[in-house]
Design an enzyme around this catalytic site. Structure first.
Site, short mmCIF file in Angstrom:
data_model
loop_
_atom_site.label_atom_id
_atom_site.label_comp_id
_atom_site.label_asym_id
_atom_site.label_seq_id
_atom_site.Cartn_x
_atom_site.Cartn_y
_atom_site.Cartn_z
N ASN A 94 1.00 -0.91 0.00
CA ASN A 94 0.19 -0.15 -0.57
C ASN A 94 1.10 1.14 -0.09
O ASN A 94 1.68 1.50 0.72
CB ASN A 94 -1.06 -0.23 1.05
CG ASN A 94 -1.85 -0.51 1.25
OD1 ASN A 94 -2.94 -1.85 0.68
ND2 ASN A 94 -2.31 -1.47 2.35
N VAL A 103 1.56 2.75 8.22
CA VAL A 103 2.47 2.90 8.42
C VAL A 103 3.47 2.91 7.22
O VAL A 103 4.25 2.72 6.26
CB VAL A 103 2.77 1.09 9.62
CG1 VAL A 103 4.73 1.57 9.91
CG2 VAL A 103 2.06 0.86 10.44
N HIS A 107 6.39 -2.21 3.56
CA HIS A 107 6.30 -3.31 3.81
C HIS A 107 5.46 -4.30 3.07
O HIS A 107 4.45 -3.70 2.20
CB HIS A 107 5.41 -3.68 5.41
CG HIS A 107 4.32 -2.29 5.41
ND1 HIS A 107 4.64 -1.18 5.74
CD2 HIS A 107 2.64 -2.74 5.16
CE1 HIS A 107 3.50 -0.85 6.25
NE2 HIS A 107 2.26 -1.41 6.00
N HIS A 109 2.69 -7.12 2.31
CA HIS A 109 1.80 -8.00 3.01
C HIS A 109 1.57 -9.34 2.15
O HIS A 109 1.40 -9.06 1.18
CB HIS A 109 -0.04 -7.13 2.98
CG HIS A 109 0.30 -6.06 3.35
ND1 HIS A 109 -0.50 -5.80 4.22
CD2 HIS A 109 0.04 -4.65 3.04
CE1 HIS A 109 -0.15 -4.59 5.37
NE2 HIS A 109 0.00 -3.60 4.09
P1 5GP Z 1 -0.25 -0.90 5.86
O1 5GP Z 1 -1.95 -0.19 6.86
O2 5GP Z 1 0.16 0.19 6.49
O3 5GP Z 1 -0.69 -1.26 4.96
O4 5GP Z 1 -0.25 -2.07 6.91
C1 5GP Z 1 0.31 -2.08 7.60
C2 5GP Z 1 -0.23 -3.49 8.99
O5 5GP Z 1 0.68 -3.13 10.03
C3 5GP Z 1 -1.83 -3.14 9.32
O6 5GP Z 1 -1.82 -4.54 8.81
C4 5GP Z 1 -1.50 -3.52 11.11
O7 5GP Z 1 -2.23 -4.96 11.52
C5 5GP Z 1 -0.04 -3.96 11.37
N1 5GP Z 1 0.16 -3.25 12.64
C6 5GP Z 1 0.29 -2.13 13.07
N2 5GP Z 1 1.07 -2.10 14.53
C7 5GP Z 1 1.55 -3.27 14.43
C8 5GP Z 1 1.72 -4.23 15.50
O8 5GP Z 1 2.93 -3.14 16.82
N3 5GP Z 1 2.75 -5.21 15.52
C9 5GP Z 1 2.87 -5.90 13.70
N4 5GP Z 1 3.14 -7.30 14.21
N5 5GP Z 1 1.91 -5.70 13.34
C10 5GP Z 1 1.22 -4.39 12.99
#
Ligand code: 5GP
Ligand code: ZN
Length: 121
Positions: A94, A103, A107, A109
């Site tokens: 994303n 975040v 990363h 997924h």
């Molecule tokens: P994004 O929304 O940025 O594409 O994905 C961020 C991902 O990080 C989300 O799927 C969320 O659930 C995961 N996430 C957020 N905080 C933490 C955390 O403290 N530990 C882990 N393992 N995953 C997290």
């Protein structure tokens, strides 16, 4: 000229990479880490990150090409190791607000274990 810092002390995934914040690690090397998502969107939901801080896909530089390629190689290795490579899985990056990035450290997924919808929401 100041060098771009390779870690950000305020970044959650830099802190996981540095061992300051615990995570359920699936893989670690100097270059990459993989860990289970704490709020999984599928029966298997693993995040694959570089240990270097790169905020978004827009911040990638040509020198990151190998790292990003190895993120996908690692996704396929994990899929084989965990037994869902043939059944199928989805990999997603994303980028920024409209895609739902929350975040700001890139990363990949890795999602598996259920039928994925298309187009994505
Ligand atoms: P994004 O929304 O940025 O594409 O994905 C961020 C991902 O990080 C989300 O799927 C969320 O659930 C995961 N996430 C957020 N905080 C933490 C955390 O403290 N530990 C882990 N393992 N995953 C997290
Ligand atoms: Zn970071």
């Amino acid at each position: 000229m100041t060098a771009t810092p390779h870690t950000d002390p305020d970044c959650l995934f830099c802190r996981i990479a540095g061992g300051e914040v615990p995570a359920d690690l699936v893989y670690r090397s100097d270059e990459l880490i993989a860990f289970n998502d704490t709020n999984p969107k599928a029966p298997t939901h693993i995040l694959i990150c570089p240990t270097e801080h790169i905020a978004t896909l827009n911040d990638m530089e040509p020198r990151h090409a190998g790292t990003v390629g190895r993120m996908f190689l690692l996704a396929a290795d994990i899929a084989r190791e965990q037994g869902f490579a043939d059944q199928g899985y989805r990999t997603v990056f994303n980028c920024n607000r409209l895609a739902g990035q929350s975040v700001f450290h890139i990363h990949l997924h890795l999602l598996a274990g259920r039928l994925m919808g298309w187009p994505p929401g």
